[in-house]
Motif scaffolding. Sequence first.
Motif, short mmCIF file in Angstrom:
data_model
loop_
_atom_site.label_atom_id
_atom_site.label_comp_id
_atom_site.label_asym_id
_atom_site.label_seq_id
_atom_site.Cartn_x
_atom_site.Cartn_y
_atom_site.Cartn_z
N GLY A 72 0.82 -1.20 0.00
CA GLY A 72 0.00 0.00 0.00
C GLY A 72 0.86 1.25 0.00
N GLN A 73 1.94 1.23 0.79
CA GLN A 73 2.83 2.39 0.85
C GLN A 73 3.50 2.63 -0.50
N ALA A 74 3.85 1.54 -1.18
CA ALA A 74 4.49 1.67 -2.50
C ALA A 74 3.52 2.32 -3.49
N ILE A 75 2.24 1.91 -3.41
CA ILE A 75 1.23 2.51 -4.29
C ILE A 75 1.09 3.99 -4.00
N ALA A 76 0.98 4.33 -2.69
CA ALA A 76 0.82 5.74 -2.29
C ALA A 76 2.00 6.56 -2.82
N HIS A 77 3.20 6.01 -2.69
CA HIS A 77 4.40 6.70 -3.14
C HIS A 77 4.38 6.88 -4.66
N ALA A 78 4.01 5.82 -5.37
CA ALA A 78 3.98 5.88 -6.84
C ALA A 78 2.93 6.89 -7.32
N LEU A 79 1.78 6.93 -6.63
CA LEU A 79 0.75 7.91 -7.02
C LEU A 79 1.27 9.33 -6.84
N GLY A 80 2.01 9.56 -5.75
CA GLY A 80 2.61 10.87 -5.52
C GLY A 80 3.58 11.24 -6.64
N THR A 81 4.40 10.25 -7.03
CA THR A 81 5.38 10.46 -8.10
C THR A 81 4.68 10.79 -9.42
N LEU A 82 3.51 10.19 -9.64
CA LEU A 82 2.76 10.44 -10.87
C LEU A 82 2.00 11.77 -10.84
N GLY A 83 2.08 12.47 -9.71
CA GLY A 83 1.47 13.79 -9.64
C GLY A 83 0.08 13.83 -9.02
N PHE A 84 -0.35 12.71 -8.44
CA PHE A 84 -1.65 12.72 -7.75
C PHE A 84 -1.44 13.26 -6.34
N ALA A 85 -1.99 14.45 -6.08
CA ALA A 85 -1.85 15.05 -4.75
C ALA A 85 -3.06 14.64 -3.90
N GLY A 86 -2.94 14.85 -2.59
CA GLY A 86 -4.07 14.59 -1.69
C GLY A 86 -4.38 13.13 -1.48
N VAL A 87 -3.38 12.27 -1.71
CA VAL A 87 -3.58 10.84 -1.47
C VAL A 87 -3.06 10.51 -0.07
N CYS B 1 -6.32 4.31 -11.80
CA CYS B 1 -6.46 2.93 -12.28
C CYS B 1 -5.81 2.77 -13.65
N ALA B 2 -6.13 3.72 -14.55
CA ALA B 2 -5.63 3.62 -15.91
C ALA B 2 -4.11 3.75 -15.96
N GLN B 3 -3.56 4.57 -15.04
CA GLN B 3 -2.11 4.85 -15.09
C GLN B 3 -1.26 3.92 -14.25
N LEU B 4 -1.84 3.41 -13.15
CA LEU B 4 -0.98 2.66 -12.23
C LEU B 4 -1.60 1.38 -11.69
N LEU B 5 -2.86 1.46 -11.24
CA LEU B 5 -3.39 0.36 -10.43
C LEU B 5 -3.76 -0.87 -11.25
N ALA B 6 -4.20 -0.67 -12.48
CA ALA B 6 -4.62 -1.81 -13.29
C ALA B 6 -3.86 -1.82 -14.61
N ASN B 7 -3.76 -2.99 -15.19
CA ASN B 7 -3.23 -3.11 -16.55
C ASN B 7 -4.43 -3.29 -17.47
N PRO B 8 -4.85 -2.22 -18.15
CA PRO B 8 -6.12 -2.28 -18.90
C PRO B 8 -6.13 -3.30 -20.04
N VAL B 9 -4.97 -3.81 -20.39
CA VAL B 9 -4.93 -4.84 -21.44
C VAL B 9 -5.55 -6.15 -20.94
N ILE B 10 -5.25 -6.50 -19.71
CA ILE B 10 -5.73 -7.80 -19.20
C ILE B 10 -6.61 -7.67 -17.96
N GLU B 11 -6.74 -6.47 -17.42
CA GLU B 11 -7.50 -6.34 -16.17
C GLU B 11 -8.67 -5.35 -16.29
N ASP B 12 -9.74 -5.65 -15.56
CA ASP B 12 -10.85 -4.73 -15.41
C ASP B 12 -10.75 -4.11 -14.02
N TYR B 13 -11.35 -2.93 -13.86
CA TYR B 13 -11.40 -2.38 -12.50
C TYR B 13 -12.78 -1.80 -12.21
N ALA B 14 -13.13 -1.80 -10.94
CA ALA B 14 -14.40 -1.23 -10.49
C ALA B 14 -14.09 -0.31 -9.31
#
Lengths: 80, 80
Positions: A18-33, B62-75
Motif C-alpha cells: 500500500g505504501q508503494a502505491i501511495a508513493h507511486a501515485l505521488g510520483t505520478l502527480g496525484f496530490a491529496g492521497v 487505475c488507468a495509469q498505475l493500479l490496473a493493466n487495462p490490457v488484461i484487467e478490469d477495474y471497479a
Amino acid sequence: MKARVHVTLKKGVLDPQGQAIAHALGTLGFAGVGDVRQGKYIEIELAETDRATARARVEKMCAQLLANPVIEDYAIEIAE
Amino acid sequence: MKARVHVTLKKGVLDPQGQAIAHALGTLGFAGVGDVRQGKYIEIELAETDRATARARVEKMCAQLLANPVIEDYAIEIAE
C-alpha cells in the motif's frame, strides 16, 4: 453459488504494498492521497446451493488457506 | 473520502493464482469448488471532498498505475 472474499491486513499491520502505491501515485502527480491499503479479492464458484452452508464452508476456507488470521481480516459475501 | 478499487483479470485471461487456490482447496478436502479467480482490492484515502471529482481521479489512477487495462478490469466505489 458464488462467494466473494476480501482479505485485508488488520489495522496496525504495516502494509508495504500500500505504501508503494501511495508513493507511486505521488510520483505520478496525484496530490491529496492519504493512506493506501492493498488486500486480496477472491471469487469462488461453489456447487453448494444453501447460503448458510456455503458461508460456513467459505469461513473454513478462509481460516485454513485464504487468510492468515494472525495479521489479516476477511469478509465473506455470498451471491447467487 | 475513501475509494475502494477492485482490480480483476478480464474473462478469458488465465488466472494461475486462482487455479492454485482451487487446487489447494481440493487438496484440503473442500469438494464442489469450481472456478476461483483472484484479484486485488485497494483502499485509498483521498483529501478530495467532491464525489464526482474523486471518482474521476481514481479512474485516472487505475488507468495509469493500479490496473493493466490490457488484461484487467477495474471497479471503483467511492465511500465517505
